[in-house]
Scaffold this motif. Structure first.
Motif, short mmCIF file in Angstrom:
data_model
loop_
_atom_site.label_atom_id
_atom_site.label_comp_id
_atom_site.label_asym_id
_atom_site.label_seq_id
_atom_site.Cartn_x
_atom_site.Cartn_y
_atom_site.Cartn_z
N GLU A 170 -9.90 -7.24 -13.11
CA GLU A 170 -9.64 -7.65 -11.73
C GLU A 170 -9.00 -6.51 -10.93
O GLU A 170 -9.40 -6.25 -9.79
N ILE A 171 -8.05 -5.83 -11.55
CA ILE A 171 -7.37 -4.72 -10.86
C ILE A 171 -8.33 -3.54 -10.67
O ILE A 171 -8.37 -2.93 -9.59
N ALA A 172 -9.08 -3.21 -11.71
CA ALA A 172 -10.02 -2.08 -11.62
C ALA A 172 -11.08 -2.33 -10.55
O ALA A 172 -11.45 -1.42 -9.79
N GLU A 173 -11.57 -3.55 -10.47
CA GLU A 173 -12.58 -3.89 -9.46
C GLU A 173 -12.00 -3.72 -8.06
O GLU A 173 -12.66 -3.19 -7.16
N LYS A 174 -10.75 -4.15 -7.88
CA LYS A 174 -10.11 -4.04 -6.57
C LYS A 174 -9.83 -2.58 -6.22
O LYS A 174 -9.98 -2.17 -5.06
N LEU A 175 -9.43 -1.79 -7.21
CA LEU A 175 -9.22 -0.36 -6.98
C LEU A 175 -10.51 0.30 -6.48
O LEU A 175 -10.50 1.05 -5.50
N LYS A 176 -11.61 -0.02 -7.14
CA LYS A 176 -12.90 0.56 -6.76
C LYS A 176 -13.32 0.13 -5.36
O LYS A 176 -13.73 0.97 -4.53
N SER A 209 1.33 -7.07 -9.34
CA SER A 209 -0.06 -7.42 -9.00
C SER A 209 -0.16 -8.12 -7.64
O SER A 209 -1.09 -7.87 -6.87
N ASN A 210 0.79 -8.99 -7.30
CA ASN A 210 0.74 -9.66 -6.00
C ASN A 210 0.86 -8.65 -4.87
O ASN A 210 0.10 -8.68 -3.90
N HIS A 211 1.81 -7.75 -4.99
CA HIS A 211 2.02 -6.70 -4.00
C HIS A 211 0.78 -5.81 -3.92
O HIS A 211 0.33 -5.44 -2.82
N PHE A 212 0.22 -5.48 -5.06
CA PHE A 212 -0.96 -4.61 -5.14
C PHE A 212 -2.14 -5.21 -4.38
O PHE A 212 -2.79 -4.52 -3.58
N PHE A 213 -2.45 -6.48 -4.61
CA PHE A 213 -3.63 -7.07 -3.97
C PHE A 213 -3.44 -7.25 -2.46
O PHE A 213 -4.39 -7.05 -1.70
N ILE A 214 -2.24 -7.60 -2.03
CA ILE A 214 -1.99 -7.69 -0.59
C ILE A 214 -2.17 -6.32 0.06
O ILE A 214 -2.83 -6.18 1.11
N LEU A 215 -1.60 -5.29 -0.58
CA LEU A 215 -1.70 -3.94 -0.05
C LEU A 215 -3.15 -3.46 0.01
O LEU A 215 -3.60 -2.88 1.01
N MET A 216 -3.91 -3.70 -1.04
CA MET A 216 -5.30 -3.22 -1.10
C MET A 216 -6.19 -3.93 -0.09
O MET A 216 -7.10 -3.33 0.48
N ASN A 217 -5.92 -5.21 0.14
CA ASN A 217 -6.69 -5.93 1.17
C ASN A 217 -6.46 -5.31 2.55
O ASN A 217 -7.40 -5.09 3.32
N LEU A 218 -5.22 -5.00 2.85
CA LEU A 218 -4.89 -4.36 4.13
C LEU A 218 -5.46 -2.94 4.19
O LEU A 218 -5.94 -2.50 5.25
N TYR A 219 -5.41 -2.24 3.08
CA TYR A 219 -5.91 -0.86 3.02
C TYR A 219 -7.42 -0.84 3.30
O TYR A 219 -7.91 0.02 4.06
N GLN A 220 -8.14 -1.74 2.68
CA GLN A 220 -9.59 -1.82 2.92
C GLN A 220 -9.89 -2.09 4.38
O GLN A 220 -10.81 -1.50 4.97
#
Length: 359
Positions: free
Chosen positions: A286-292, A256-267
């Motif tokens: 929390e994960i589903a909201e970030k994915l969307k 999850s830590n890796h996922f949120f850092i990556l998604m912030n950069l991706y956005q």
């Protein structure tokens, strides 16, 4: 400079590409070898088995005569291994070229493949390390019966088993996959997507999955630096004008830590729609909201069977029906298309169980 032909018995389509051989090609080029990655065109043989191998041999002769490889490597799955074996036998007989097999089928069944008279070596680990080190030793005539590599090979017809010490390098040390072979597919717009990995491995031990075999060896589960993932995606987006990203990780939301850092950069830097895959118990609000928010259009979850007993006893997937239902409901709430991986024909499965999966 030695020439190495890497054959992938899979037709190109607008979706996931086998990245393993592209990583191997990049490492070989970095080491000073000349490589050519070749995707076999299997489309014409569908429904016309009588022309199957004539068409494949035509392609092989064309690329072998133009590139003149010193070594031919195959990256195979169990589903295309028979085609690869047939072609390898043909190449060995006609050209006498050194043949190496790799890919996950080779890792699982190296002891069967190495017995084939037309196979000279079989990679039993990550090809970026094993095959490159083997080819360097082969080139310099330094192969001995003392094998410290994760690769089986032959000396004077005798099989030298791979080392039991299956080791894995830091994934961040590997170069980006060599996508030069995809240039024509992007320019013709056969390809409009690109797939990437943000890590390798899966900590779960599902009985049917190759990841469990590799995870049993220390150090297979690794994650890439999020910044390097984004840099790679940005390069490919600019170079090939891709319209969608595919994340090929077995369980994209595992860390999850890796996922949120990556998604912030991706956005912030990419902004393209993407698809991925994961496990039901690794999905929450929390994960589903970030994915969307980040552009996820669809996610595929491993369900495999709708029957809890079959999942637990025969697949070793310790996921309850409630967890599966909850994950799909959460994804629906956030407007993400949810799909599932399923299997039919499992041990002890009957028609009622099949309908449990479908329903």
């Amino acid at each position: 400079m030695q020439k190495i032909l890497i054959i992938i018995p899979i037709s190109i389509y607008d979706g996931e590409i086998s990245l393993g051989p592209l990583y191997v090609s990049a490492e070989l080029k970095k080491t000073g070898f000349n490589t050519c990655v070749y995707f076999l065109n299997l489309k014409r043989i569908i429904g016309f088995p009588i022309i199957k191998y004539a068409w494949l041999y035509y392609q092989i002769n064309k690329v072998c005569k133009s590139f003149r490889p010193d070594i031919v490597m195959f990256s195979v799955l169990t589903t295309n291994n028979k085609i690869a074996e047939k072609i390898a036998g043909y190449i060995k007989k006609k050209y006498g070229t050194h043949i190496i097999f790799g890919g996950i089928h080779s890792v699982v069944c190296w002891h069967e493949l190495i017995k084939k008279k037309y196979v000279d070596a079989v990679c039993n680990g990550e090809g970026e390390f094993s095959s490159v080190e083997y080819i360097k030793l082969l080139k310099n005539g330094l192969l001995t019966e003392k094998n410290n590599l994760n690769i089986a090979y032959k000396i004077n017809g005798n099989i030298i088993a791979p080392s039991d010490n299956l080791s894995f390098k830091d994934i961040n040390e590997y170069p980006e996959p060599d996508r030069d072979c995809l240039e024509k597919y992007y320019s013709s717009r056969i390809l409009t997507t690109a797939n990437f990995i943000t890590g390798r491995g899966c900590p779960y031990n599902c009985y049917y999955c190759n990841a469990a075999l590799l995870h049993s060896k220390k150090g297979y589960l690794r994650f890439r630096n999020p910044e390097s993932v984004i840099d790679e995606i940005l390069k490919i987006k600019q170079k090939y004008n891709i319209k969608k990203v595919i994340f090929s990780d077995e369980t994209f939301t595992l860390n999850s830590n890796h996922f949120f850092i990556l998604m912030n950069l991706y956005q912030e830097k990419i902004g393209l729609p993407f698809v991925c895959q994961s496990r039901p118990e690794k999905i929450n609000d929390e994960i589903a909201e970030k994915l969307k928010e980040s552009g996820c259009e669809a996610i595929t979850l491993g369900v495999e069977s709708g029957n809890e007993k079959i999942r637990f006893e025969y697949l070793n997937r310790k996921i309850t029906n409630e967890q599966i239902i909850s994950a799909f409901q959460i994804l629906k709430k956030y407007g993400i298309t949810a799909q599932s991986f399923n299997m039919i024909g499992l041990p002890e499965e009957n028609e009622e169980n099949v309908w449990e999966t479908i329903n």
